[in-house]
Design a protein around this motif. Sequence first.
Motif: not given
Length: 456
Positions: A361-362, A411-412, A415-417
């Motif tokens: 996802m982006h 979680a990773r 965090i980026n989101f």
Amino acid sequence: MARVALVNLASLPMPGNEPIFPIGLRCVQDALDHAGHETRLIDFVENPAAVEDLSWVAEPWDVIGFTIRNIDPIDMSCDGHVTHYQAFLDRVRQALGGREPLLVGGGPGYSLFADQLMERLGFDVGVVGPGEQSMLDILAAPDLYRGSHQNLTGRRYDAFMTKELQHPRSLMETYTRFDEAMIGVETRRKTCYQGCVYCPYAYITGENSGDLKPLELIAAELRAIHASGIRRVFFTDGIFNSELRYAKDVVRLITDLKLPGLTWSAYFTPKPFDDEFAELLALSNVEFVVISPDSLDDRVMKLLGKTFGTRHVDRCLERCRRHGIPARVNVVFGGPGEDRESIRNSAEYINSRLEDGELVMHVGYRVLPQTGMARQLGMADPELVDPTFYPFHPDLFSWIIKDLDKRFMPARVLINFMAARSASKRMTKVPLPPELQDAAPTEFPYLALSRQLPLV
């Protein structure tokens, strides 16, 4: 014969940069070597000290070529790379101390913004598109290009079809030190037939003869890669199965080579993707099939320029699962026509039909020159050099968080989101021209540009 340094600017240490094996620059180097020129590839992963120690600049080069793969990480939470390139080129010029080797720019990132990067980086000459034949032309008459500040259009390189590409073992072994090290392999030079509104692939590759590399050359390259210790290959074709018969031949080749531990992946389209192809993939130790619907709402998929719909994604995933083939599905939220309903539809598809680990996802579409997306927004190429994103609704992040199952937001990813959402709030909002606001493909009539850094 000329002495040529080829500098992989994509290997510079920069925030958000993830260096990958310099396949394009190696193609150029190989072409120059076959023609009898003396070359050296400067890669800062292989030789990290060379970033600060510019002693290599003092060697008697006739030409120094610089390749730019990306001008930014295409990530809302990261700034662009151009200022880093400018600072490095300034240091190189200082180290040259008045000597004047011909400076040449190229690479896919350069090709997208050739006129703007020529102005900022001051090359003598640049190459847009494939670089092998153009570099040979430049070296045949370098004085014609000294100080010209012109960009040449890359031409077909005949030896792509006849000469085996052999990478230096030391360079390949350098890149095996990365976790999950992967190397790119080029099987064809053919413009992508898809018309995705965000993709500049056809512009970068330019017109060509549709060359398909002979299987025996691919086999030789794969054997050498395997012997170097690399076990993961990514075929760099825009769409691996765009010509299904040839794709099947390549997959059969991989299986027949029987290289222990070798696994591979590529970008696929959900059609054409028949049962025979799935059976061949299952036998070939394919690592995963990557498909990019980019939305899972049929209306938005059509606005993105996709030639397939969710029913084709369904059939592709069903065939993959039936044959035990891992899949990855790329979804990018925030494109043309994205609204509350389309987010809900995509999330419903993901939650009900994708398995854990299948979603990539982006959020946010980087607007690039010569694309349908840039034309929709009425933006000229110079306006797009700094990281620029397609307008999206300010509640987009909240909708995604509310609708997606938590199993897709570990979680990773979360965090980026959150970093992307925070960055989007700090972006400059640029109004669209009045004549375009009514035709804007979203109700949010602004274009988001990331923070612009001062030039150095």
